[in-house]
Design a protein around this motif. Structure first.
Motif, short mmCIF file in Angstrom:
data_model
loop_
_atom_site.label_atom_id
_atom_site.label_comp_id
_atom_site.label_asym_id
_atom_site.label_seq_id
_atom_site.Cartn_x
_atom_site.Cartn_y
_atom_site.Cartn_z
N VAL A 248 16.88 -3.38 15.24
CA VAL A 248 15.88 -2.34 14.98
C VAL A 248 15.88 -1.31 16.10
N LEU A 249 15.95 -1.77 17.36
CA LEU A 249 15.94 -0.86 18.50
C LEU A 249 17.18 0.02 18.53
N ALA A 250 18.28 -0.51 18.00
CA ALA A 250 19.51 0.27 17.97
C ALA A 250 19.55 1.25 16.81
N GLY A 251 18.52 1.22 15.97
CA GLY A 251 18.43 2.15 14.85
C GLY A 251 19.15 1.71 13.60
N ARG A 252 19.65 0.47 13.61
CA ARG A 252 20.37 0.01 12.43
C ARG A 252 19.42 -0.47 11.33
N GLU A 253 18.20 -0.84 11.70
CA GLU A 253 17.20 -1.27 10.73
C GLU A 253 15.87 -0.65 11.11
N SER A 254 14.93 -0.72 10.16
CA SER A 254 13.58 -0.22 10.44
C SER A 254 12.62 -1.39 10.46
N LEU A 255 11.55 -1.23 11.20
CA LEU A 255 10.49 -2.22 11.22
C LEU A 255 9.76 -2.18 9.87
N PRO A 256 9.37 -3.29 9.30
CA PRO A 256 9.35 -4.62 9.88
C PRO A 256 10.61 -5.41 9.69
N GLY A 257 11.42 -5.11 8.64
CA GLY A 257 12.62 -5.90 8.45
C GLY A 257 12.33 -7.32 8.00
N VAL A 258 11.09 -7.58 7.54
CA VAL A 258 10.71 -8.90 7.03
C VAL A 258 9.95 -8.69 5.74
N ALA A 259 9.63 -9.80 5.07
CA ALA A 259 8.91 -9.70 3.80
C ALA A 259 7.56 -9.03 4.00
N THR A 260 7.22 -8.12 3.10
CA THR A 260 5.97 -7.37 3.24
C THR A 260 4.89 -7.82 2.28
N GLY A 261 5.20 -8.78 1.42
CA GLY A 261 4.21 -9.24 0.46
C GLY A 261 4.22 -8.48 -0.84
N ALA A 262 5.23 -7.59 -1.04
CA ALA A 262 5.27 -6.81 -2.27
C ALA A 262 5.44 -7.69 -3.50
N ASP A 263 6.28 -8.73 -3.37
CA ASP A 263 6.49 -9.62 -4.50
C ASP A 263 5.21 -10.33 -4.90
N GLU A 264 4.44 -10.76 -3.89
CA GLU A 264 3.19 -11.44 -4.19
C GLU A 264 2.22 -10.50 -4.91
N HIS A 265 2.19 -9.25 -4.49
CA HIS A 265 1.30 -8.29 -5.13
C HIS A 265 1.72 -8.09 -6.59
N GLU A 266 3.03 -7.99 -6.82
CA GLU A 266 3.51 -7.77 -8.18
C GLU A 266 3.16 -8.95 -9.07
N ALA A 267 3.29 -10.16 -8.54
CA ALA A 267 3.00 -11.35 -9.33
C ALA A 267 1.52 -11.45 -9.66
N ILE A 268 0.65 -10.99 -8.75
CA ILE A 268 -0.79 -11.08 -8.97
C ILE A 268 -1.24 -10.07 -10.00
N GLY A 269 -0.66 -8.88 -9.98
CA GLY A 269 -1.07 -7.83 -10.89
C GLY A 269 -2.21 -7.01 -10.30
N SER A 270 -2.67 -6.00 -11.05
CA SER A 270 -3.76 -5.16 -10.57
C SER A 270 -5.10 -5.71 -11.04
N GLY A 271 -6.14 -5.36 -10.29
CA GLY A 271 -7.47 -5.84 -10.64
C GLY A 271 -7.93 -5.33 -11.99
N TRP A 272 -7.69 -4.04 -12.28
CA TRP A 272 -8.16 -3.48 -13.53
C TRP A 272 -7.43 -4.06 -14.73
N SER A 273 -6.11 -4.24 -14.62
CA SER A 273 -5.37 -4.81 -15.75
C SER A 273 -5.79 -6.24 -16.01
N ALA A 274 -6.02 -7.01 -14.94
CA ALA A 274 -6.46 -8.39 -15.10
C ALA A 274 -7.86 -8.43 -15.72
N ALA A 275 -8.75 -7.54 -15.26
CA ALA A 275 -10.11 -7.51 -15.79
C ALA A 275 -10.11 -7.12 -17.26
N LEU A 276 -9.33 -6.09 -17.61
CA LEU A 276 -9.28 -5.65 -19.00
C LEU A 276 -8.70 -6.74 -19.90
N SER A 277 -7.63 -7.40 -19.41
CA SER A 277 -7.03 -8.48 -20.20
C SER A 277 -8.04 -9.60 -20.43
#
Length: 359
Positions: A248-277
């Motif tokens: 990262v310091l050498a500029g070859r990657e950007s921070l964080p370079g680790v899992a950000t939790g995006a997959d978990e958010h996608e699996a959970i879904g949005s509050g409004w869609s879950a409420a409407l369903s």
């Protein structure tokens, strides 16, 4: 496995079986190509590769049939419907059906199929399972809310209607009670699901790396390399975290370079869609046991019809769950039916007891 029938004159049963296998392979290749027509990139390439593999299996049965193949065997109605769904929707439902079809391969016990063909079918099942897993992940949050809402509406309102009806009150009272239970339950489910999903997303967001941390990278002490602590805190070994931080310091990657939790958010879904369903599916389930009273029935006929309608709906929701999860459709459907009607039966008996005591 050996191809025993190829060395002697095959029986008419062998020929019929080979023709059936040929039709199945043609059908599966058709479904894979129809699915691929609605995909792009890697998923499209995978589906086309599966179609090519089914084409090799198809050729095996053509070679065995030889001159006996006087006409192309017809593709069954089930597969035609599946192909139609694949062309129109290309959804996880179709992939789940294909996964089940691949899991039921007869080649393991058929001496006219090669070991390679049997192995191919097992691998195909896992490939389709992986493709279906992506779709399951995308819909899992909303699907969970929908199934839970529908089943809760069916079971809770049937139990409410039967319990109140068993006390001996008028049909109008049972009807109004059922409608009140529908509205209260649907609103409660929708609000509760929204709060639940929003809270879970906020909890995950609290663990996601901050984008502001990227701005601090340029000012870090390269020798101290405290950036490595970020990766160590997220589970990396000391050696791997030092290497990642150096990159990262050498500029070859950007921070964080680790899992950000995006997959978990996608699996959970949005509050409004879950409420409407939850709201819609609870209401659609809860209206079913009220239908007999809406059309003027009362007493035992209303109870029998309400229980029958709810039973059919429970079988349907159980089948859908089994389909999407890739498990036994029959067991899932029966489980839903037994649990739902069992809970309603207990409430009905309690209503009879209370009705007798009040009388």
């Amino acid at each position: 496995m050996t191809i025993a029938s190829a060395s002697s004159e095959p029986s008419s049963a062998d020929v019929r079986r080979w023709r059936r296998y040929l039709a199945d392979e043609r059908a599966e290749a058709l479904v894979y190509r129809d699915l691929a027509s609605r995909r792009e990139g890697e998923e499209r390439a995978i589906l086309l590769a599966l179609a090519d593999a089914e084409g090799r299996h198809e050729q095996h049965w053509r070679d065995l049939l030889g001159s006996r193949l006087r006409s192309e065997p017809p593709i069954g109605l089930r597969t035609r419907v599946l192909a139609f769904l694949a062309r129109r929707f290309g959804s996880v439902f179709v992939l789940a059906l294909v996964q089940r079809a691949e899991s039921r391969t007869p080649y393991d016990d058929d001496t006219d199929a090669t070991d390679q063909m049997a192995a191919d079918e097992r691998i195909h099942e896992e490939v389709v399972r992986g493709l279906a897993a992506r779709g399951r992940s995308r819909i899992s949050g909303t699907f969970r809310a929908a199934v839970f809402g529908a089943n809760d509406g069916l079971v809770s309102n049937l139990a409410l209607v039967l319990g109140i009806g068993a006390t001996g009150v008028s049909p109008q009272t049972v009807l109004f009670t059922g409608i009140a239970g529908l509205l209260a339950g649907a609103l409660s489910m929708g609000a509760g699901e929204y709060v639940s999903v929003r809270s879970q997303r906020e909890l995950l967001s609290g663990s996601a790396p901050s984008a502001l941390a990227n701005r601090a990278v340029a000012d870090l002490d390269v020798d101290a390399n405290e950036l490595a602590l970020v990766y160590r805190a997220r589970g990396m070994s000391e050696i791997d975290s030092l290497a990642k931080a150096a990159s990262v310091l050498a500029g070859r990657e950007s921070l964080p370079g680790v899992a950000t939790g995006a997959d978990e958010h996608e699996a959970i879904g949005s509050g409004w869609s879950a409420a409407l369903s939850s709201f819609v599916f609870f209401a659609s389930g809860a209206i079913i046991p009220v239908i007999p009273y809406l059309i003027g029935l009362s007493g035992l006929p209303a109870i029998v019809l309400a229980s029958g309608l709810v039973g059919v709906a429970l079988l349907a929701t159980g089948t859908v769950v089994g389909l999407l999860s890739g498990t036994s459709l029959l067991w899932r459907a029966i489980r839903q039916l037994l649990i739902g009607l069992g809970a309603a039966a207990v409430t009905y008996l309690l209503g009879l007891v209370f009705g007798a005591s009040l009388g």
